[in-house]
Scaffold this motif. Structure first.
Motif, PDB file in Angstrom:
ATOM      1  N   THR B 222       0.819  -1.256   0.008  1.00  0.00           N
ATOM      2  CA  THR B 222       0.152  -0.215  -0.022  1.00  0.00           C
ATOM      3  C   THR B 222       0.765   1.176  -0.036  1.00  0.00           C
ATOM      4  O   THR B 222       0.658   2.335  -0.662  1.00  0.00           O
ATOM      5  CB  THR B 222      -0.943   0.033   1.319  1.00  0.00           C
ATOM      6  OG1 THR B 222      -1.702  -1.177   1.210  1.00  0.00           O
ATOM      7  CG2 THR B 222      -1.886   1.107   1.313  1.00  0.00           C
ATOM      8  N   VAL B 223       1.882   1.052   0.806  1.00  0.00           N
ATOM      9  CA  VAL B 223       3.012   2.318   1.012  1.00  0.00           C
ATOM     10  C   VAL B 223       3.540   2.526  -0.350  1.00  0.00           C
ATOM     11  O   VAL B 223       3.638   3.803  -0.763  1.00  0.00           O
ATOM     12  CB  VAL B 223       3.713   2.319   2.025  1.00  0.00           C
ATOM     13  CG1 VAL B 223       5.084   3.113   1.985  1.00  0.00           C
ATOM     14  CG2 VAL B 223       3.112   2.548   3.386  1.00  0.00           C
ATOM     15  N   ALA B 224       4.198   1.616  -1.097  1.00  0.00           N
ATOM     16  CA  ALA B 224       4.737   1.679  -2.206  1.00  0.00           C
ATOM     17  C   ALA B 224       3.718   2.034  -3.411  1.00  0.00           C
ATOM     18  O   ALA B 224       4.308   2.874  -4.364  1.00  0.00           O
ATOM     19  CB  ALA B 224       5.451   0.267  -2.759  1.00  0.00           C
ATOM     20  N   ARG B 225       2.600   1.468  -3.420  1.00  0.00           N
ATOM     21  CA  ARG B 225       1.633   1.752  -4.530  1.00  0.00           C
ATOM     22  C   ARG B 225       1.411   3.576  -4.432  1.00  0.00           C
ATOM     23  O   ARG B 225       1.484   4.120  -5.577  1.00  0.00           O
ATOM     24  CB  ARG B 225       0.566   1.190  -4.050  1.00  0.00           C
ATOM     25  CG  ARG B 225      -0.552   1.321  -5.377  1.00  0.00           C
ATOM     26  CD  ARG B 225      -1.867   0.507  -5.162  1.00  0.00           C
ATOM     27  NE  ARG B 225      -1.661  -0.766  -5.705  1.00  0.00           N
ATOM     28  CZ  ARG B 225      -2.716  -1.710  -5.698  1.00  0.00           C
ATOM     29  NH1 ARG B 225      -3.700  -1.448  -4.983  1.00  0.00           N
ATOM     30  NH2 ARG B 225      -2.441  -3.118  -6.418  1.00  0.00           N
ATOM     31  N   LYS B 226       1.289   3.890  -3.238  1.00  0.00           N
ATOM     32  CA  LYS B 226       1.143   5.288  -3.104  1.00  0.00           C
ATOM     33  C   LYS B 226       2.196   6.174  -3.570  1.00  0.00           C
ATOM     34  O   LYS B 226       2.257   7.381  -4.314  1.00  0.00           O
ATOM     35  CB  LYS B 226       0.758   5.805  -1.600  1.00  0.00           C
ATOM     36  CG  LYS B 226      -0.245   6.852  -1.291  1.00  0.00           C
ATOM     37  CD  LYS B 226      -0.631   6.519   0.065  1.00  0.00           C
ATOM     38  CE  LYS B 226      -0.729   8.049   0.812  1.00  0.00           C
ATOM     39  NZ  LYS B 226      -0.777   7.828   2.166  1.00  0.00           N
ATOM     40  N   ALA B 227       3.463   5.676  -3.148  1.00  0.00           N
ATOM     41  CA  ALA B 227       4.889   6.363  -3.436  1.00  0.00           C
ATOM     42  C   ALA B 227       4.931   6.140  -5.329  1.00  0.00           C
ATOM     43  O   ALA B 227       5.393   7.340  -5.803  1.00  0.00           O
ATOM     44  CB  ALA B 227       5.884   5.637  -2.845  1.00  0.00           C
ATOM     45  N   ALA B 228       4.585   5.191  -5.826  1.00  0.00           N
ATOM     46  CA  ALA B 228       4.708   5.040  -6.990  1.00  0.00           C
ATOM     47  C   ALA B 228       3.622   6.092  -7.751  1.00  0.00           C
ATOM     48  O   ALA B 228       3.983   6.567  -8.993  1.00  0.00           O
ATOM     49  CB  ALA B 228       4.334   3.666  -7.690  1.00  0.00           C
ATOM     50  N   ALA B 229       2.428   6.219  -7.390  1.00  0.00           N
ATOM     51  CA  ALA B 229       1.394   6.858  -7.920  1.00  0.00           C
ATOM     52  C   ALA B 229       1.884   8.284  -7.862  1.00  0.00           C
ATOM     53  O   ALA B 229       1.948   9.315  -8.963  1.00  0.00           O
ATOM     54  CB  ALA B 229       0.185   6.651  -7.172  1.00  0.00           C
ATOM     55  N   ARG B 230       2.536   8.937  -6.740  1.00  0.00           N
ATOM     56  CA  ARG B 230       2.976  10.275  -6.584  1.00  0.00           C
ATOM     57  C   ARG B 230       3.967  10.354  -7.475  1.00  0.00           C
ATOM     58  O   ARG B 230       4.197  11.603  -8.204  1.00  0.00           O
ATOM     59  CB  ARG B 230       3.608  10.332  -5.076  1.00  0.00           C
ATOM     60  CG  ARG B 230       3.953  11.542  -4.578  1.00  0.00           C
ATOM     61  CD  ARG B 230       4.344  11.430  -3.191  1.00  0.00           C
ATOM     62  NE  ARG B 230       4.766  13.065  -2.959  1.00  0.00           N
ATOM     63  CZ  ARG B 230       6.150  13.323  -3.050  1.00  0.00           C
ATOM     64  NH1 ARG B 230       7.044  12.536  -3.798  1.00  0.00           N
ATOM     65  NH2 ARG B 230       6.603  14.601  -2.929  1.00  0.00           N
ATOM     66  N   ALA B 231       5.232   9.425  -7.572  1.00  0.00           N
ATOM     67  CA  ALA B 231       6.194   9.467  -8.736  1.00  0.00           C
ATOM     68  C   ALA B 231       5.655   9.617 -10.084  1.00  0.00           C
ATOM     69  O   ALA B 231       6.128  10.641 -10.911  1.00  0.00           O
ATOM     70  CB  ALA B 231       7.069   8.294  -8.446  1.00  0.00           C
ATOM     71  N   ARG B 232       4.674   8.818 -10.569  1.00  0.00           N
ATOM     72  CA  ARG B 232       4.251   8.914 -11.556  1.00  0.00           C
ATOM     73  C   ARG B 232       3.280  10.369 -12.111  1.00  0.00           C
ATOM     74  O   ARG B 232       3.079  10.712 -13.197  1.00  0.00           O
ATOM     75  CB  ARG B 232       3.134   7.760 -11.823  1.00  0.00           C
ATOM     76  CG  ARG B 232       4.023   6.439 -12.392  1.00  0.00           C
ATOM     77  CD  ARG B 232       2.705   5.298 -12.672  1.00  0.00           C
ATOM     78  NE  ARG B 232       3.195   4.085 -11.919  1.00  0.00           N
ATOM     79  CZ  ARG B 232       3.985   3.287 -12.314  1.00  0.00           C
ATOM     80  NH1 ARG B 232       4.991   3.569 -13.446  1.00  0.00           N
ATOM     81  NH2 ARG B 232       4.493   2.017 -11.906  1.00  0.00           N
ATOM     82  N   ALA B 233       2.924  10.801 -10.926  1.00  0.00           N
ATOM     83  CA  ALA B 233       2.222  12.287 -11.266  1.00  0.00           C
ATOM     84  C   ALA B 233       3.222  13.169 -11.130  1.00  0.00           C
ATOM     85  O   ALA B 233       2.854  14.575 -11.189  1.00  0.00           O
ATOM     86  CB  ALA B 233       1.389  12.426 -10.031  1.00  0.00           C
ATOM     87  N   GLY B 234       4.671  13.116 -11.216  1.00  0.00           N
ATOM     88  CA  GLY B 234       5.465  13.930 -11.348  1.00  0.00           C
ATOM     89  C   GLY B 234       5.839  14.707  -9.961  1.00  0.00           C
ATOM     90  O   GLY B 234       6.509  15.792 -10.166  1.00  0.00           O
ATOM     91  N   GLU B 235       5.512  14.124  -8.746  1.00  0.00           N
ATOM     92  CA  GLU B 235       5.797  14.781  -7.709  1.00  0.00           C
ATOM     93  C   GLU B 235       6.899  14.534  -7.080  1.00  0.00           C
ATOM     94  O   GLU B 235       7.204  14.899  -5.741  1.00  0.00           O
ATOM     95  CB  GLU B 235       4.300  14.491  -6.629  1.00  0.00           C
ATOM     96  CG  GLU B 235       3.087  15.366  -7.082  1.00  0.00           C
ATOM     97  CD  GLU B 235       1.969  14.646  -6.466  1.00  0.00           C
ATOM     98  OE1 GLU B 235       1.936  14.198  -5.493  1.00  0.00           O
ATOM     99  OE2 GLU B 235       0.965  14.750  -7.162  1.00  0.00           O
ATOM    100  N   GLY B 236       7.786  13.514  -7.445  1.00  0.00           N
ATOM    101  CA  GLY B 236       9.135  13.175  -7.001  1.00  0.00           C
ATOM    102  C   GLY B 236       9.048  12.053  -6.101  1.00  0.00           C
ATOM    103  O   GLY B 236       8.080  11.247  -6.245  1.00  0.00           O
ATOM    104  N   PRO B 237      10.361  11.731  -5.411  1.00  0.00           N
ATOM    105  CA  PRO B 237      10.780  10.583  -4.924  1.00  0.00           C
ATOM    106  C   PRO B 237      10.267  10.431  -3.416  1.00  0.00           C
ATOM    107  O   PRO B 237       9.766  11.458  -3.187  1.00  0.00           O
ATOM    108  CB  PRO B 237      12.206  10.556  -4.827  1.00  0.00           C
ATOM    109  CG  PRO B 237      12.548  12.168  -4.905  1.00  0.00           C
ATOM    110  CD  PRO B 237      11.429  12.795  -5.737  1.00  0.00           C
ATOM    111  N   THR B 238      10.083   9.438  -3.036  1.00  0.00           N
ATOM    112  CA  THR B 238       9.732   8.833  -1.707  1.00  0.00           C
ATOM    113  C   THR B 238      10.675   7.880  -0.955  1.00  0.00           C
ATOM    114  O   THR B 238      11.261   7.144  -1.483  1.00  0.00           O
ATOM    115  CB  THR B 238       8.352   8.163  -1.691  1.00  0.00           C
ATOM    116  OG1 THR B 238       7.385   9.229  -2.247  1.00  0.00           O
ATOM    117  CG2 THR B 238       7.805   7.840  -0.168  1.00  0.00           C
ATOM    118  N   LEU B 239      10.998   8.137   0.288  1.00  0.00           N
ATOM    119  CA  LEU B 239      11.905   7.409   1.034  1.00  0.00           C
ATOM    120  C   LEU B 239      11.007   6.397   1.990  1.00  0.00           C
ATOM    121  O   LEU B 239      10.347   6.928   2.589  1.00  0.00           O
ATOM    122  CB  LEU B 239      13.024   8.299   1.707  1.00  0.00           C
ATOM    123  CG  LEU B 239      13.739   7.446   2.703  1.00  0.00           C
ATOM    124  CD1 LEU B 239      14.562   6.620   2.012  1.00  0.00           C
ATOM    125  CD2 LEU B 239      14.588   8.329   3.855  1.00  0.00           C
TER     126      LEU B 239
END
Lengths: 332, 345
Positions: B222-239
């Protein structure tokens, strides 16, 4: 081909700028970046005018971190681009050595060709212009000791332009070191438009029969001066510009030594373990039968490059020291 | 800072699960597939049929949960040597992975449809490279993300910092996954850093940092899916910090008895990611012994077939040493190649 083109008289940094411009224009995969490369156009202005022309997606500034720059560039190259990264001075490459030694030249090998690194890392190197500490280093031997990379050091504006375009077309990582002393120190005719020059070829820049001077980058000019002085005394020296250190064109060196029987190798890096030692070793392996005197090296002293500019000229080999070595091989 | 959890230590859901039944079943299968490989690989290693092997037992969910968010021909994976579970889930053929851990070059190159870079051995050097991969994907207008894995020890390296900084400055579509498994060979996390929440380091780069229960597949996914969606939307990386534990030795050559007691590992074994996920499925009425048996048989058959496939690969030949150094063989490599072929150098 080149002879048929129009030419202009420009310096080496302008030639580099032209090559970068043409590469960006020709191949949409080419991107240019490094410290102060974008808005400012580079500390030596090698990328001057390129960000306005190609936009900040293709010509951009990076954070101040050399390992980051090289690692980032490796990733970009793997993922389908053709990055040209600038390291502001070759002496600033050291933080990136882990990326260079552990990955840059190994990626093709460790993935059996699945991933490759078509990347050019440009860096100004060498002394002679009274720069501060660390700004005058010549670390080419370190780079030549990395498997899987090519190392090019041009000696003139015309060669720089064509070789840089070849380096950018090359499918493997290439280090492209540019002698700071030559950036604005030499102006010469440079062909207009896009042209490439062969990587892996040394060339005879002056023919002679008494002895062979072997050099690259900023030292070619020094050897040519020495050869002019010697010629006035009736001694004809052959001068070879190595140009590509890796892969090294040994046959051209051997051929010359077969003719002259004497060799002086000139480089401005510290003598011990320098790339001139590799050249001397290859001549010892492949040209010993032709040699009539021991090979002599003229190089930087085994000391840090002096950050005290008043005596800098005593570190960097000059025509006088080259001629002393010539005398040594001629009188052996 | 809370740790994201969806399952308790027995696998009972703590809150609504944002995954479909099909996803839960696929997730459990992926965990079991990874575990099966790990167990059988250790046996092969003991038989002398693999080289040095770094087991990942106990860390399956932390890897599988991220890899399940990625599409292998579009997205990219840059794993460290501990991430065979991520590689399996991402789509690397098992036979290739066996060859890879056999130190056979036939296993080193991912198939063209799988964007996985061969396991990284140096620590954290892949982070700036992953930032570059991610940035290049974005510059080329691809709807793709990159995921890079390191461990808790890797956060001490300069390249961890430089990579995160580059990724954040360029808004690179990147997931930086730190598996905090408690140990960098023999050095515990408490001695590795003063900050005990690695996710807090994200604040230094102006990006989101999340600590997730790394033994809870639902949470990681769930956390990774959210981070990937954020990345795909051009909002950058997640740690992403995945809290987990290396219950096995560092590698097949390591002896953890020299630096830790087994008490800690025993406690973590009770929070085993696979037992928890099975608990979740049982609780939801999605699983039974019959299904478990069928899955075991299927996984064993798959592994046996993979070993057979790997065994078909011919032994590496000496001249392969100097192949793939350059796109075109250069004179020095050619001379060595000739020599290694038995001809004249």
């Amino acid at each position: 081909m080149i002879a048929e083109r129009g030419t202009r008289i420009i310096n080496l940094v302008q030639a580099v700028n032209e090559a970068l411009d043409l590469a960006l224009e020709r191949d949409p995969r080419v991107v240019l970046f490094g410290e102060d490369v974008g808005k400012m156009g580079g500390v030596f202005r090698a990328s001057d005018g390129l960000q306005p022309k190609y936009g900040d997606k293709r010509v951009f500034d990076t954070p101040l971190a050399e390992s980051g720059i090289v690692g980032f560039a490796i990733g970009m190259a793997m993922a389908g681009l053709r990055p040209v990264a600038e390291i502001q001075f070759a002496g600033f490459l050291y933080p990136a050595l882990d990326q260079i030694l552990s990955h840059l030249g190994r990626m093709r090998h460790r993935t059996r060709g699945r991933f490759t690194i078509p990347l050019v890392i440009r860096a100004p190197y060498g002394g002679g212009v009274k720069t501060p500490e660390q700004h005058a280093d010549s670390p080419e031997a370190i780079l030549c000791h990395v498997p899987g990379v090519k190392v090019i050091i041009p000696s003139s504006p015309e060669r720089a332009k064509g070789l840089l375009l070849s380096a950018i077309e090359d499918p493997d990582p290439v280090f492209f070191l540019e002698a700071i002393k030559l950036y604005r120190g030499v102006k010469a005719e440079v062909p207009e438009g896009y042209y490439t020059l062969p990587i892996g070829k040394a060339r005879v820049v002056r023919e002679g029969s008494a002895a062979t001077l072997i050099a690259y980058g900023g030292m070619v000019e020094v050897c040519q001066k020495a050869a002019e002085v010697a010629a006035r005394e009736g001694v004809e020296l052959e001068v070879i510009d190595v140009e590509t250190l890796v892969p090294l064109d040994t046959p051209t060196l051997v051929e010359s030594v077969a003719k002259t029987g004497r060799a002086v190798v000139v480089y401005e890096a510290m003598r011990t373990g320098g790339f001139g030692a590799e050249i001397a070793a290859r001549l010892a392996e492949e040209a010993l039968d032709y040699l009539e005197a021991p090979i002599v090296r003229v190089a930087g002293w085994d000391a840090p490059y002096p950050p005290f500019s008043a005596v800098e000229n005593f570190y960097r080999p000059d025509a006088k020291r080259v001629l002393e070595a010539v005398r040594q091989v001629l009188t052996h | 800072m809370d740790t994201v959890r969806y399952l308790d230590d027995d696998g009972k859901p703590l809150r609504d699960i944002p995954l479909s039944e099909e996803e839960l079943l696929a997730g459990y299968r992926a965990l079991r597939r990874a575990r099966h490989f790990d167990e059988r690989a250790l046996v092969l290693q003991r038989q002398g049929r693999l080289g040095v092997y770094p087991p990942f037992r106990g860390q399956e969910a932390a890897q599988v949960g991220v890899a399940l968010c990625l599409e292998p021909s579009r997205d990219w994976l840059l794993p460290s040597y501990r991430e065979t579970a991520a590689a399996i889930t991402f789509g690397m053929p098992l036979s290739k992975l066996i060859l890879s851990w056999r130190a056979d070059p036939a296993g080193w190159g991912a198939p063209p449809e799988v964007n996985m870079v061969q396991f990284y051995i140096p620590i954290a050097t892949q982070v700036p490279q992953a930032a570059g991969v991610a940035h290049a994907l974005r510059l080329q207008g691809k709807d793709a993300v990159a995921a890079v894995f390191i461990g808790d020890g890797g956060t001490s390296e300069g390249d961890f910092h430089e990579g995160l900084n580059f990724a954040s400055v360029f808004d690179a579509p990147l997931l930086v996954v730190v598996q905090n498994n408690g140990w960098a060979i023999s050095v515990p996390t408490q001695k590795q850093m003063k900050v005990q929440r690695i996710a807090l380091k994200a604040q230094g780069y102006g990006i989101p940092g999340v600590t997730v229960d790394g033994n809870d597949l639902v949470a990681v996914w769930t956390v990774a899916r959210k981070a990937a969606a954020r990345a795909r939307a051009g909002e950058g990386p997640t740690l992403i910090e995945a809290l987990t534990y290396r219950v096995a030795p560092h590698t097949s050559s390591d002896d953890p008895g020299r630096y830790r007691t087994e008490d800690e590992a025993e406690a973590w074994k009770k929070r085993d990611p696979i037992d928890r996920m099975r608990g979740c499925l049982l609780h939801l009425g999605l699983w039974d012994e019959e299904k478990e048996r069928a899955l075991s048989e299927e996984l064993e058959a798959e592994f046996v077939a993979a070993v057979e496939e790997a065994d078909k690969a011919s032994e590496p030949r000496p001249w392969e040493i100097v192949e793939q150094v350059y796109a075109e063989m250069q004179p020095d490599q050619q001379a060595a190649w000739n020599y290694l072929h038995g001809g004249e150098a």
